[in-house]
Design an enzyme around this catalytic site. Structure first.
Site, short mmCIF file in Angstrom:
data_model
loop_
_atom_site.label_atom_id
_atom_site.label_comp_id
_atom_site.label_asym_id
_atom_site.label_seq_id
_atom_site.Cartn_x
_atom_site.Cartn_y
_atom_site.Cartn_z
N GLU A 198 66.76 -16.08 -20.41
CA GLU A 198 67.88 -15.23 -20.76
C GLU A 198 67.44 -14.05 -21.61
OE1 GLU A 198 71.01 -18.96 -20.91
OE2 GLU A 198 71.00 -17.50 -22.53
N CYS A 225 67.35 -8.49 -27.04
CA CYS A 225 66.67 -9.69 -27.50
C CYS A 225 65.88 -10.25 -26.32
CB CYS A 225 67.71 -10.70 -28.01
SG CYS A 225 66.96 -12.14 -28.74
N CYS A 228 60.15 -23.74 -25.47
CA CYS A 228 59.33 -23.53 -26.67
C CYS A 228 58.78 -24.87 -27.13
CB CYS A 228 60.15 -22.89 -27.79
SG CYS A 228 59.14 -22.44 -29.23
N CYS A 251 61.73 -26.45 -33.53
CA CYS A 251 62.56 -26.22 -34.72
C CYS A 251 63.87 -27.00 -34.52
CB CYS A 251 62.85 -24.73 -34.90
SG CYS A 251 61.34 -23.76 -35.11
N CYS A 290 67.31 -25.45 -33.23
CA CYS A 290 67.20 -24.45 -32.16
C CYS A 290 67.56 -25.04 -30.80
CB CYS A 290 65.78 -23.91 -32.14
SG CYS A 290 65.47 -22.83 -30.74
N GLY A 339 61.28 -18.90 -27.05
CA GLY A 339 59.83 -19.02 -27.23
C GLY A 339 59.31 -18.43 -28.52
N GLU A 340 58.08 -18.82 -28.84
CA GLU A 340 57.36 -18.28 -30.00
C GLU A 340 56.41 -17.21 -29.47
OE1 GLU A 340 56.88 -18.39 -33.52
OE2 GLU A 340 55.42 -16.89 -32.85
N SER A 374 59.42 -11.61 -33.93
CA SER A 374 59.89 -12.66 -34.83
C SER A 374 59.09 -13.93 -34.60
CB SER A 374 61.38 -12.92 -34.56
OG SER A 374 61.81 -14.00 -35.33
N SER A 424 60.91 -16.38 -39.38
CA SER A 424 62.00 -17.36 -39.45
C SER A 424 61.70 -18.31 -40.60
CB SER A 424 62.08 -18.16 -38.14
OG SER A 424 62.28 -17.29 -37.07
N LEU A 425 62.33 -18.09 -41.72
CA LEU A 425 62.01 -18.88 -42.92
C LEU A 425 62.91 -20.12 -43.01
CD1 LEU A 425 60.06 -18.76 -45.33
CD2 LEU A 425 61.87 -17.59 -46.61
N HIS A 426 64.18 -19.92 -43.15
CA HIS A 426 65.21 -20.97 -43.09
C HIS A 426 65.22 -21.98 -44.23
CE1 HIS A 426 65.68 -19.20 -39.24
NE2 HIS A 426 64.62 -19.75 -38.72
N ASN A 475 74.78 -21.20 -35.32
CA ASN A 475 75.67 -21.26 -34.16
C ASN A 475 75.56 -22.64 -33.52
OD1 ASN A 475 77.01 -18.74 -33.58
ND2 ASN A 475 74.94 -17.90 -33.45
N CYS A 509 72.75 -15.75 -31.11
CA CYS A 509 71.40 -16.18 -31.45
C CYS A 509 71.35 -17.70 -31.63
CB CYS A 509 70.95 -15.51 -32.73
SG CYS A 509 70.62 -13.78 -32.46
#
Ligand code: SF4
Length: 384
Positions: free
Chosen positions: A99, A112, A119, A123, A126, A172-173, A204, A226-228, A311, A354
């Site tokens: 996508e 995006c 991936c 995470c 995700c 994906g990373e 990212s 991406s810290l989170h 989300n 996202c």
């Protein structure tokens, strides 16, 4: 020039300017500047047939026809959202689909882009992670997403800027598909490609430390991390990659990246999850990390923070914090001098927000394959 069999035709979408010049010189025995003409046809005018490239001689067009092709991803499904967001489901080879999402906002249009099918990093919050890793996308499949969107938007570089930014933030990373991503980003930034400034292309990452350093050696794009979570214990739980590259190492690699870019800022993405990482102590931890980062670079606001309310997607154990909790978190950052914008949820009506990028077709195909397997093994009732 010996004619190459059709099966070995080179997909020119796989090549950046340097690769295309080499292909013209080494494979076709042509002048390098011809590559520039072809690049413009592909990326500015969205032409895929060599016969339409009217400023090339007939003999060159025939040679290209025999040796090359321009194979773009096929749009399997597309859906506009009421808020202007537009989602494409693009068919890759076999049963894979990815996508790509376009998000217009106040004079800018951000695409995006995905870098992998699925991936491997798992995470915990995700949606993409739930489908596991399938494969890396080729350069053609990555830049092809920009090609599809730009054609749809009628984007003409330097004239009509509907596509102003690209974020490598889809499935994906990106740093795990390093060469293909770097090559695709080179086309995004090339005037013969999409002519985007370095700061308008953002990669990212979940924090692949050695590859952040490698990226710094070859590219000047903007970096988002991406810290989170503000501490290793929580981050290791949410982003398992943190067990290998803990926050201290990650922040140091970001410092090195920013220093190489002569003090450019780094954006830290922080997905807010209810009662997980949205409490005042988390905000204070985040503030400390951001302050240390600024101090290391001796630059105010070297660390930018984006807050992203989670989300929810089917099957997740996480929840979106309520608005009051989001505001409280943001206020603490604001009081410490951080702007910390809260990312608006966009494209809700088309599942394009996202964290919701998920190969739904792939999922369906996989479920069908599993069903067939079980059926053959006699494990299910054929009428099920
Ligand atoms: S958040 Fe990004 S890196 Fe983590 S699993 Fe999802 S796609 Fe992969």
């Amino acid at each position: 020039m010996t004619e190459v069999a059709a099966s070995t035709k080179r997909n020119l979408l796989d090549l950046d300017r340097e690769g295309l010049e080499r292909f013209f010189a080494d494979t076709l025995g042509e002048k390098r500047f011809r590559a520039h003409q072809v690049m413009k046809w592909i990326h500015h005018r969205h032409v895929t047939g060599f016969e339409q490239m009217t400023d090339l001689g007939k003999a060159l067009r025939a040679k290209l026809e025999a040796n090359a092709e321009i194979r773009v991803p096929q749009v399997q499904f597309e859906k506009p959202s009421a808020d202007g967001t537009h989602k494409w489901l693009l068919a890759m080879d076999g049963s894979n689909a990815i996508e790509t999402v376009y998000i217009p906002d106040k004079g800018r249009g951000t695409l995006c882009v995905s870098s992998q099918v699925g991936c491997a990093l798992n995470c915990q919050f995700c949606s993409t992670a739930t489908q596991g890793f399938n494969r890396n996308l080729s350069t053609a499949e990555i830049i092809g997403q920009v090609w599809v969107a730009a054609r749809h938007l009628g984007n003409v570089p330097h004239k009509q800027r509907k596509l102003t930014n690209v974020v490598m933030m889809g499935m994906g990373e990106p740093l795990m598909n390093f060469d293909n991503v770097v090559r695709a980003m080179s086309v995004m930034r090339d005037d013969l490609g999409y002519g985007l400034a370095n700061k308008r292309v953002t990669l990212s990452t979940a924090g692949l430390v050695p590859m952040i350093d490698r990226l710094g050696e070859v590219s000047d794009v903007s970096l988002a991390v991406s810290l989170h979570a503000p501490d290793d214990e929580l981050r290791s739980e949410l982003v398992p990659l943190n067990r290998k590259y803990p926050i201290g190492e990650l922040m140091e690699s970001c410092v090195r990246y920013a220093q190489r870019k002569r003090g450019a800022s780094v954006t830290f993405e922080y997905t807010l999850m209810k009662d997980v990482n949205d409490q005042p102590q988390h905000a204070l931890g985040l503030i400390r990390l951001m302050r240390d980062f600024d101090n290391r670079l001796q630059m105010k606001d070297a660390a930018k923070v984006n807050l992203i309310p989670f989300n929810p997607f089917p099957g997740t154990r996480f929840e979106r914090p309520d608005d009051a909790a989001i505001r409280r978190f943001q206020k603490l950052l604001n009081e410490a001098g951080r702007i910390a914008p809260v990312r608006r949820t966009r494209g809700d009506d088309i599942d394009a927000a996202c964290g919701q990028l998920k190969g739904q077709v792939m999922d369906r195909t996989r479920r069908q394959a599993e069903f067939r397997k079980r059926l053959q093994a006699g494990g299910v009732d054929a009428a099920a």
